[in-house]
Motif scaffolding. Structure first.
Motif, short mmCIF file in Angstrom:
data_model
loop_
_atom_site.label_atom_id
_atom_site.label_comp_id
_atom_site.label_asym_id
_atom_site.label_seq_id
_atom_site.Cartn_x
_atom_site.Cartn_y
_atom_site.Cartn_z
N LYS A 1 1.00 -1.25 -0.05
CA LYS A 1 0.16 -0.07 0.31
C LYS A 1 0.62 1.54 0.08
N ARG A 2 2.11 1.62 0.56
CA ARG A 2 3.16 2.24 1.03
C ARG A 2 4.24 1.93 0.60
N PHE A 3 5.32 1.96 0.13
CA PHE A 3 6.66 1.81 -0.21
C PHE A 3 7.87 3.27 -0.13
N VAL A 4 8.68 3.49 0.85
CA VAL A 4 8.95 4.50 1.05
C VAL A 4 10.82 4.26 0.86
N ASN A 5 11.65 5.21 0.72
CA ASN A 5 12.69 4.14 0.38
C ASN A 5 13.43 5.38 1.09
N PHE A 6 14.54 4.85 2.16
CA PHE A 6 15.62 5.85 1.88
C PHE A 6 16.86 5.62 1.80
N TYR A 7 17.32 6.06 0.76
CA TYR A 7 18.90 6.04 0.30
C TYR A 7 19.74 7.49 0.27
N GLN A 8 21.10 7.28 0.16
CA GLN A 8 21.77 8.09 -0.09
C GLN A 8 22.65 8.62 -1.96
N SER A 9 21.65 9.20 -2.23
CA SER A 9 22.05 9.91 -4.27
C SER A 9 23.51 10.02 -4.74
N ASP A 10 24.49 10.10 -3.19
CA ASP A 10 26.16 10.14 -3.52
C ASP A 10 27.68 9.67 -2.39
N ASN A 11 26.53 8.35 -1.53
CA ASN A 11 27.39 7.74 -1.10
C ASN A 11 27.93 6.33 -2.39
N GLY A 12 27.37 6.55 -2.92
CA GLY A 12 28.74 5.25 -3.85
C GLY A 12 27.45 4.59 -4.46
N GLY B 1 0.87 3.43 -12.88
CA GLY B 1 0.11 2.73 -12.21
C GLY B 1 0.13 3.19 -10.59
N GLN B 2 1.47 2.85 -9.66
CA GLN B 2 1.97 2.50 -8.79
C GLN B 2 2.17 4.27 -8.63
N GLY B 3 2.67 4.92 -8.60
CA GLY B 3 3.65 6.38 -8.85
C GLY B 3 3.09 6.55 -7.40
N GLY B 4 1.68 6.38 -7.16
CA GLY B 4 1.49 7.04 -5.74
C GLY B 4 1.82 6.73 -4.40
N ARG B 5 2.32 5.08 -4.60
CA ARG B 5 2.90 4.49 -3.73
C ARG B 5 4.35 4.86 -3.05
N VAL B 6 4.82 5.13 -3.86
CA VAL B 6 6.69 4.96 -3.84
C VAL B 6 6.81 6.20 -3.46
N GLU B 7 7.69 5.77 -2.64
CA GLU B 7 8.04 8.06 -2.20
C GLU B 7 10.22 7.60 -1.73
N ASN B 8 10.42 8.27 -2.19
CA ASN B 8 12.14 8.00 -2.24
C ASN B 8 12.45 9.86 -1.55
N VAL B 9 13.42 9.17 -0.16
CA VAL B 9 13.75 9.74 0.44
C VAL B 9 15.45 10.12 0.14
N ASP B 10 16.34 10.67 -0.60
CA ASP B 10 17.21 11.47 -0.49
C ASP B 10 18.26 11.73 0.94
N LEU B 11 18.16 11.35 1.36
CA LEU B 11 18.99 11.96 3.11
C LEU B 11 20.92 12.02 2.66
N LYS B 12 21.39 12.79 1.51
CA LYS B 12 22.27 13.18 1.19
C LYS B 12 22.97 14.06 1.82
N ALA B 13 22.35 14.99 2.27
CA ALA B 13 21.83 16.31 3.51
C ALA B 13 23.08 15.63 4.99
N MET B 14 21.85 14.23 5.16
CA MET B 14 22.72 13.68 6.90
C MET B 14 24.05 13.05 6.46
N GLU B 15 25.10 13.59 6.30
CA GLU B 15 26.86 13.45 6.05
C GLU B 15 27.62 12.69 6.66
#
Length: 234
Positions: A165-176, A186-200
């Motif tokens: 029903k809900r998909f949350v992805n915590f990731y860092q776009s700059d950690n390699g 049809g699944q766009g509303g269920r997927v959330e990408n949370v980029d944590l690159k600011a958490m150095e």
């Protein structure tokens, strides 16, 4: 190259090489790894981290499946989070990354046994995050759905076709290592990408154990279950 990437490439070079080999093989068809012996993380868990002041929904009938990465030493945060969720009353089980087929069977069995009233949460780090996508896509193929799926730094490009029903992805776009997760049509509303690159202070090898990230995951679990329970009331 950032300090974060240097840490990932230098301080854990043996683990990186092994992880890279597993990425090439993929989650499906990778050689089965034996789960590391369980360790007691209770003393490392700060009770102040557990849902401060948050109204907690009933945990009855909720099973949280947590998948480690290549080895327990890579994904200690998965064990930490399991302890926190147990303290809140959730039923949890920790699995190796290649246990995705078994988890699909377990969720299917619990759904049948409860008449569709059970709650399934699937969480994974690194290769375990890749497996979370395999789990929810496998559930979609059976016409089933988890209430929530959470990933920490998937290592390959993946897409969610359904099964949650809900998909949350915590990731860092700059950690390699970390990748965003795509959504099938049809699944766009269920997927959330949370980029944590600011958490150095985080790296691919610590993103799953940060207390602030755990708080966000616990909040997402409680919000999701509370919403589902409200919708089911007559």
């Amino acid at each position: 190259m950032s300090k974060r990437m240097m840490f990932g490439r230098g301080c854990v070079i043996a683990m990186v090489l092994a992880l890279g080999g597993c990425q090439a093989a993929g989650v499906i068809g990778a050689d089965r790894q034996q789960a590391s012996p369980a360790r007691d993380f209770t003393l490392r868990t700060d009770a102040a981290d557990l849902g401060r002041g948050r109204r907690t929904p009933s945990t009855e009938g909720t099973h949280v499946y947590l998948l480690r990465g290549l080895a327990q030493t890579v994904s200690e945060g998965v064990d930490h989070l399991s302890v926190k969720l147990n303290a809140l009353g959730y039923n949890t089980s920790v699995h190796p990354y290649d246990d995705h087929a078994r988890i699909i069977e377990m969720i299917s069995a619990e759904t049948r046994a409860s008449g569709g009233r059970s709650h399934a949460i699937v969480i994974g780090h690194s290769l375990g995050a890749n497996s979370v996508v395999a789990v929810v896509n496998g559930l979609a193929n059976r016409g089933l759905s988890a209430d929530l799926a959470v990933t920490f730094d998937p290592t390959v490009d993946l897409a969610v076709t359904g099964g949650t029903k809900r998909f949350v992805n915590f990731y860092q776009s700059d950690n390699g290592w970390g990748r965003s997760v795509a959504a099938a049509p049809g699944q766009g509303g269920r997927v959330e990408n949370v980029d944590l690159k600011a958490m150095e202070h985080l790296t691919h090898f610590t993103i799953d154990r940060d207390p602030q990230v755990h708080e966000r995951v616990i909040g997402a679990i409680q919000d999701t279950i509370s919403t589902t329970q409200t919708q089911r009331r007559p």
